[in-house]
Design an enzyme around this catalytic site. Structure first.
Site, PDB file in Angstrom:
ATOM      1  CB  THR A  31      -1.005   0.116   1.454  1.00 19.06           C
ATOM      2  OG1 THR A  31      -1.333  -1.307   1.402  1.00 19.06           O
ATOM      3  CG2 THR A  31      -2.188   1.018   1.075  1.00 19.06           C
ATOM      4  CD  GLU A 105       6.662  -0.588   8.643  1.00 18.25           C
ATOM      5  OE1 GLU A 105       6.404  -0.490   7.301  1.00 18.25           O
ATOM      6  OE2 GLU A 105       6.461  -1.358   9.485  1.00 18.25           O
TER       7      GLU A 105
HETATM    8  C1  5RP Z   1       5.539  -3.753   6.739  1.00 17.94           C
HETATM    9  C2  5RP Z   1       4.450  -3.370   7.420  1.00 17.94           C
HETATM   10  C3  5RP Z   1       3.463  -2.879   6.061  1.00 17.94           C
HETATM   11  O1  5RP Z   1       2.947  -1.764   6.391  1.00 17.94           O
HETATM   12  C4  5RP Z   1       2.262  -3.841   6.432  1.00 17.94           C
HETATM   13  O2  5RP Z   1       2.755  -5.130   6.473  1.00 17.94           O
HETATM   14  C5  5RP Z   1       1.285  -3.538   5.331  1.00 17.94           C
HETATM   15  O3  5RP Z   1       1.531  -3.959   4.155  1.00 17.94           O
HETATM   16  P1  5RP Z   1       0.815  -4.143   2.790  1.00 17.94           P
HETATM   17  O4  5RP Z   1       0.335  -2.711   2.608  1.00 17.94           O
HETATM   18  O5  5RP Z   1       1.318  -4.862   1.769  1.00 17.94           O
HETATM   19  O6  5RP Z   1      -0.529  -5.070   3.163  1.00 17.94           O
HETATM   20  O7  5RP Z   1       3.974  -3.203   8.565  1.00 17.94           O
HETATM   21  O8  5RP Z   1       6.513  -3.922   7.706  1.00 17.94           O
END
Ligand code: 5RP
Length: 235
Positions: A31, A105
């Site tokens: 995303t 993050e």
């Molecule tokens: C990575 C994360 C991502 O934001 C989370 O896994 C969501 O990913 P996606 O947008 O592919 O569903 O925390 O460490």
């Protein structure tokens, strides 16, 4: 509408918050990738922003689009971080780390004035925990750390299989920081604050994927439009 189109719709809402001159944190995952694509197009059209990436993968994508990427040491105070999430509840508590980038993050989100989450509505849950909680741990003493997490989590009412994450080739998954990930299948986490607190007692635990008090605003895209979830302002 495909899931990819929903992710893109959520990203488009977040891009509207970006202003010229901002310092941005760039999230990781499929995303966040949409957000970075849209940001790249704006930069090409003349937008001036400086960004800190939450993973090597994000940094590569951003640079390939001509986005200026610096380290958090160069820009330790950010205006806005936009990132995805694996789960989000009505109090904007998150599980993150599905992509293995949770430590950076969280550091980047903590350095930001605002954190905005973008996701499709499938990420919205009543009780977080169905998505296995990722915990970043140091490789040294893995078994001892695993056992301590298991015992303390049980005291906080969380039980379930705790599995070391593997890479596609079956080897241990290694984070950008050289650590391992334990995915904790607790099923439901009724008291996330309590779990977060006890996990900090584990010496080998680097960071957990519970983001409590980080997210200020979320855009959750579904087939009927984009839902906006906002945290209560501090009084
Ligand atoms: C990575 C994360 C991502 O934001 C989370 O896994 C969501 O990913 P996606 O947008 O592919 O569903 O925390 O460490």
């Amino acid at each position: 509408m495909t899931t990819d189109a929903l992710k893109s719709a959520a990203a488009a809402e977040a891009i509207a918050l970006v202003e010229n001159g901002m310092k941005l944190g760039l999230g990781t995952g499929s995303t966040a990738k949409h957000f970075i694509d849209l940001l790249g197009a704006k930069v090409k059209a003349g937008l001036d922003v400086v960004c800190v990436a939450t993973s090597k993968q994000t940094e590569v994508q951003a640079r390939s689009l001509g986005i200026r990427v610096v380290t958090l040491d160069e820009e330790p105070y950010l205006d806005l971080t936009v990132d995805g999430a694996d789960e989000i509840d009505s109090e904007l508590r998150l599980i993150k780390g599905g992509g293995g980038a949770l430590l950076r993050e969280k550091i980047v989100a903590a350095a930001s004035e605002r954190m905005v989450v973008i996701a499709d509505t499938t990420k919205k849950v009543k009780v977080i925990g169905k998505f296995p909680l990722p915990i970043e741990v140091v490789p040294f003493g893995l078994k001892a750390t695993h056992a301590m997490i298991e015992a303390l989590a049980a005291e906080a009412g969380c039980k379930g299989a705790i599995l070391q994450r593997k890479a596609k080739d079956g080897s241990a998954f290694v984070t950008d920081n050289g650590n391992f990930i334990l995915d904790c299948g607790f099923g439901r986490i009724d008291e996330p604050e309590e779990l977060a607190e006890v996990l900090t007692l584990v010496p080998g635990m680097v960071e957990h994927g519970l983001f409590i008090g980080y997210c200020d605003l979320a855009f959750l895209a579904g087939t009927n439009g984009v839902e906006r979830l906002e945290s209560e302002p501090d009084v």
